[in-house]
Write an enzyme that holds these catalytic residues in place. Structure first.
Site, PDB file in Angstrom:
ATOM      1  CE  LYS A  22      -2.799   0.732   3.457  1.00  0.00           C
ATOM      2  NZ  LYS A  22      -2.479   2.015   4.502  1.00  0.00           N
ATOM      3  CG  ASP A 323       0.042   0.407   9.414  1.00  0.00           C
ATOM      4  OD1 ASP A 323      -0.451   0.781  10.474  1.00  0.00           O
ATOM      5  OD2 ASP A 323       0.763   0.397   8.325  1.00  0.00           O
ATOM      6  CE  LYS A 350      -0.912   4.323  13.475  1.00  0.00           C
ATOM      7  NZ  LYS A 350      -0.194   5.248  11.976  1.00  0.00           N
ATOM      8  NE  ARG A 354      -5.442   0.186  13.024  1.00  0.00           N
ATOM      9  CZ  ARG A 354      -5.040   0.527  11.706  1.00  0.00           C
ATOM     10  NH1 ARG A 354      -3.814   0.752  11.486  1.00  0.00           N
ATOM     11  NH2 ARG A 354      -5.613   0.027  10.782  1.00  0.00           N
ATOM     12  NE  ARG A 396      -2.149  -2.006   8.206  1.00  0.00           N
ATOM     13  CZ  ARG A 396      -2.083  -2.096   7.024  1.00  0.00           C
ATOM     14  NH1 ARG A 396      -2.535  -3.358   7.237  1.00  0.00           N
ATOM     15  NH2 ARG A 396      -1.761  -1.541   6.229  1.00  0.00           N
TER      16      ARG A 396
HETATM   17  C1  S3P Z   1       2.456   4.948   6.328  1.00  0.00           C
HETATM   18  C2  S3P Z   1       2.730   5.678   7.542  1.00  0.00           C
HETATM   19  C3  S3P Z   1       1.819   5.031   9.093  1.00  0.00           C
HETATM   20  C4  S3P Z   1       1.490   3.945   8.748  1.00  0.00           C
HETATM   21  C5  S3P Z   1       0.633   4.116   7.353  1.00  0.00           C
HETATM   22  C6  S3P Z   1       0.871   4.270   6.227  1.00  0.00           C
HETATM   23  C7  S3P Z   1       3.059   5.991   4.982  1.00  0.00           C
HETATM   24  O1  S3P Z   1       1.204   6.502   9.294  1.00  0.00           O
HETATM   25  O2  S3P Z   1       0.816   3.316   9.534  1.00  0.00           O
HETATM   26  O3  S3P Z   1      -0.789   2.817   7.059  1.00  0.00           O
HETATM   27  O4  S3P Z   1       2.934   5.028   3.744  1.00  0.00           O
HETATM   28  O5  S3P Z   1       3.282   6.353   5.306  1.00  0.00           O
HETATM   29  P1  S3P Z   1       1.607   7.262   9.988  1.00  0.00           P
HETATM   30  O6  S3P Z   1       2.980   7.732   9.656  1.00  0.00           O
HETATM   31  O7  S3P Z   1       0.941   8.409  10.726  1.00  0.00           O
HETATM   32  O8  S3P Z   1       3.156   6.551  11.125  1.00  0.00           O
END
Ligand code: S3P
Length: 434
Positions: A22, A323, A350, A354, A396
């Protein structure tokens, strides 16, 4: 309310591919949109979140076409890049849906363009903090306002003369780091982001792949703008965050051996594997290689070991598994002794809170989890027993509960399971097939 029912399994013996990463898909779409020429993105993640990112770039004049293949790995996107300053004024507000990555990274891009726009999201996203990006982007000279100064929708008036800044991350967030780097790549001069937390570096790796290197000064990530990006062919690896559900299933379901092919193994994302090994899991990595500047390999996991509780609180390890913490909580319910997880307060902001959601729902299945302000204590080992549980619309949480259902006695019924499409379309089909 729709539900799915899960019953316990024995002996999962299978080889799987999981959908594309992702985080890497978002970045591939963003950088190819801003590059010169036509890029192809193979094995991109065609999920709700990533569709929001393709949607907003289409709304800003980028031609993006989808060529679905017979297999996941055949599916690809072509993106006709408009160059670093070529985005067009969108006709209406930009919809980020449920996606924090979309709203935060796109804000960094729009901040440097000759564009005035609004970015909004769904109910969950509308309650998530955006002051963490408003502060640095305002300091760089873009004009941003938000509901109550903090929440979406965001109104952004971009500034093609952004100022470079030096910005120390106040929270461990790759989205904030990436937002500032994406704004910084458009500003004249050196933008420095100080990241003592070692957050995921997909933006830096992909910028380098597109020909715009970010200098790595240890904690300092430095980008010299304005950059030029050249169109590329990108192969997105399988998402380690999606693979992790089947790694834990393979550890916990008796008699199992699961192989997951072609998974991204970025060292700033593989904290869950390191921690499951510490718990006592049998996990082997084969066929390590580098693909488009990202490490990739095959994961093999077997059940049959005894697990022991661990303490997880290292601030430099947490971001590499942020995550996967709900899933680690589940694994810890099957470890002897106490597991303590601290320094994960970010989980409260989140897609759902969570800490609260996973503790509440796993306790309904018989786990003994205590919520802490910034984490959990988990008393193991507890047998799980099927019950009615809910996902809170959080992908999740839904997938973690599904894995719990594989080892819980009787029937586990999960409310609102459709949210898995946010990151893992086809998850329920894979569950069915195993
Ligand atoms: C992500 C960073 C994380 C993660 C999210 C995807 C990214 O979030 O939890 O699912 O693609 O940079 P945070 O930057 O808020 O920690």
């Amino acid at each position: 309310m729709p539900t799915v029912s899960i019953r316990p399994k024995e002996k999962i013996k299978t080889t799987l591919n999981v959908p594309g990463d992702k985080s890497i898909t978002h970045r591939a779409v963003i950088l190819s949109s801003l590059s010169e020429g036509k890029s192809t993105i193979h094995n991109y993640l065609d999920s709700d979140d990533c569709r929001r990112t393709t949607g907003v770039f289409r709304d800003m004049g980028v031609k993006i076409q989808k060529f679905p293949g017979g297999k996941l790995s055949d599916a690809n996107l072509t993106v006709e890049g408009v160059g670093i300053d070529g985005l067009k004024q969108p006709a209406g507000p930009l919809d980020a849906g449920n996606s924090g990555t979309t709203i935060r990274l796109v804000s960094g891009v729009v901040a440097g363009q000759d564009i005035t726009c609004e970015i909004f999201g769904d109910e969950s996203l509308s309650g998530r903090p955006m002051d963490r990006i408003i502060v640095p982007l305002s300091e760089m000279g873009s004009d941003i306002s938000a509901r109550e100064g903090k929440y979406p929708p965001l109104k952004i008036k971009g500034n093609p003369d952004l100022k470079p800044i030096r910005y120390a991350l106040p929270v461990a967030s790759a989205q904030v780091k990436s937002c500032v780097l994406l704004a910084g790549m458009q500003a004249e001069g050196a933008t420095v982001v100080v990241d003592p937390y070692h957050t995921r570096d997909h933006t830096e790796r992909m910028l380098a792949y597109f020909g715009a290197s970010v200098k790595d000064g240890g904690e300092e990530k430095i980008i010299n703008g304005p950059v030029k990006l050249k169109a590329k062919e990108i192969f997105v690896p399988g998402d380690i965050s999606s693979a992790a559900y089947f790694v834990v299933a393979g550890m916990l379901v008796p008699g199992s051996e699961i192989e997951i092919k072609n998974v991204g193994l970025n060292p700033l994302r593989d904290g869950i594997i390191k921690t499951l090994l510490k718990l006592g899991g049998e996990i082997i990595i084969n066929n390590r290689k580098d693909v488009c500047n990202e490490p990739v390999g095959d994961i093999v996991v077997r059940s049959g070991r005894r697990f022991s509780g661990v303490t997880v609180d290292e601030p430099s390890l947490i971001p590499s598994m942020i995550d996967e913490i709900p899933l680690l909580v589940l694994a810890a319910t099957q470890a002897e002794g106490k597991t303590i997880i601290r320094n994960v307060a970010e989980l409260r902001v989140k897609e759902s809170d969570r800490i609260k959601s996973i503790a509440t729902e796993l306790n309904k299945l018989g786990a003994r989890i205590t919520e802490l302000p910034d984490g959990f204590t988990i008393e193991g080992k507890t047998p799980l027993k099927g019950a009615g549980v809910k996902s809170y619309g959080d992908h999740r949480i839904a997938m973690t509960l599904a894995v719990a259902g594989l080892i819980a006695d009787g029937e586990t019924i999960i409310e609102d399971p459709g949210c898995v499409d946010i990151s893992f379309p086809g998850f329920w089909d894979v569950m069915e097939s195993i």
